[in-house]
Design an enzyme around this catalytic site. Structure first.
Site, PDB file in Angstrom:
ATOM      1  N   ASP A  71      -0.175   5.012   0.972  1.00  0.00           N
ATOM      2  CA  ASP A  71      -0.424   6.040   1.979  1.00  0.00           C
ATOM      3  C   ASP A  71      -0.337   5.489   3.397  1.00  0.00           C
ATOM      4  O   ASP A  71      -0.940   4.460   3.720  1.00  0.00           O
ATOM      5  CB  ASP A  71      -1.802   6.658   1.749  1.00  0.00           C
ATOM      6  N   ASP A 119       0.871  -1.165   0.000  1.00  0.00           N
ATOM      7  CA  ASP A 119       0.000   0.000   0.000  1.00  0.00           C
ATOM      8  C   ASP A 119       0.915   1.225   0.000  1.00  0.00           C
ATOM      9  O   ASP A 119       2.112   1.113   0.323  1.00  0.00           O
ATOM     10  CB  ASP A 119      -0.903  -0.033   1.239  1.00  0.00           C
TER      11      ASP A 119
END
Length: 218
Positions: A9, A7
């Site tokens: 963020d 991922d």
């Protein structure tokens, strides 16, 4: 070679690249009603935190300032944004983890619920050339303000990843996935090696109960 999925963020970087980009667009004078725009961004991100965001609504909101703009101009602005805003926010632990997987010969992929116009160049900056992100509409080099395809959000990340690996579910058995968000549980529960990185409260609890490693990257 195994899959190493990341991922973006709050996992590879401190903060959310979409919200940071929204603030950057405001600072650059690309937004008409600045206060309303930022308030709406904050409200929608609060919904994301509790798993209730309408991702289409969020993308429509945050793509509005780009509608009618030239792809080249947006790319140039994103490049400056990465150098000024994103570069100082990259976690050292994230860089080390990416380097470890590259040294192993793993296939590294950044998979994010942010727009590809941000995710792809940020991933490239981090040395990752494969990305799965929310597609954005571009016609004849001009942003349309729309999205394209299945959005890489919640179950959409699983759908898009399966397309990338040609529905070969066996690749998930040895795959690693690093994420901070409970919104990624649909994919975290499908891989053989899930990792909770700087997890939110819901993911932290789930990871502890499931016996997953929990990392605090800085």
């Amino acid at each position: 070679m195994s899959l190493a999925l990341f991922d973006l963020d709050e996992t590879l970087i401190s903060g959310d690249c979409s919200s940071l980009w929204s603030a950057y667009m405001v600072a650059q004078g690309w937004v008409a009603d600045e206060q309303d725009f930022l308030q709406r961004d904050t409200q929608l991100m609060q919904q994301y935190a509790v798993g209730q965001m309408d991702m289409q609504e969020y993308m429509t909101c945050t793509l509005a300032p780009l509608k009618g703009r030239c792809e080249f101009d947006v790319a140039a602005m994103v490049g400056r944004y990465i150098q000024e805003v994103i570069a100082p926010r990259v976690y050292n632990d994230a860089r080390e983890c990416l380097a470890m997987h590259r040294a192993r010969g793993d296939r590294t992929v950044v998979i994010s619920a942010s727009g590809v116009h941000l995710v792809a160049p940020i991933a490239h900056f981090l040395g990752v050339n494969e990305t799965l992100a929310i597609g954005v509409g571009i016609e004849k080099g001009i942003f349309t303000g729309t999205t394209q395809g299945v959005m890489t959000y919640r179950e959409g990340k699983v759908t898009r990843l399966m397309e990338l690996i040609n529905q070969d579910i066996s690749q998930l058995q040895h795959a690693s996935f690093y994420s901070d968000s409970h919104n990624d549980l649909p994919l975290l529960t499908q891989v053989g090696k899930p990792y909770a990185v700087n997890p939110d409260a819901i993911l932290h609890q789930h990871a502890r109960q499931a016996g997953w490693p929990v990392y605090a990257w800085r």
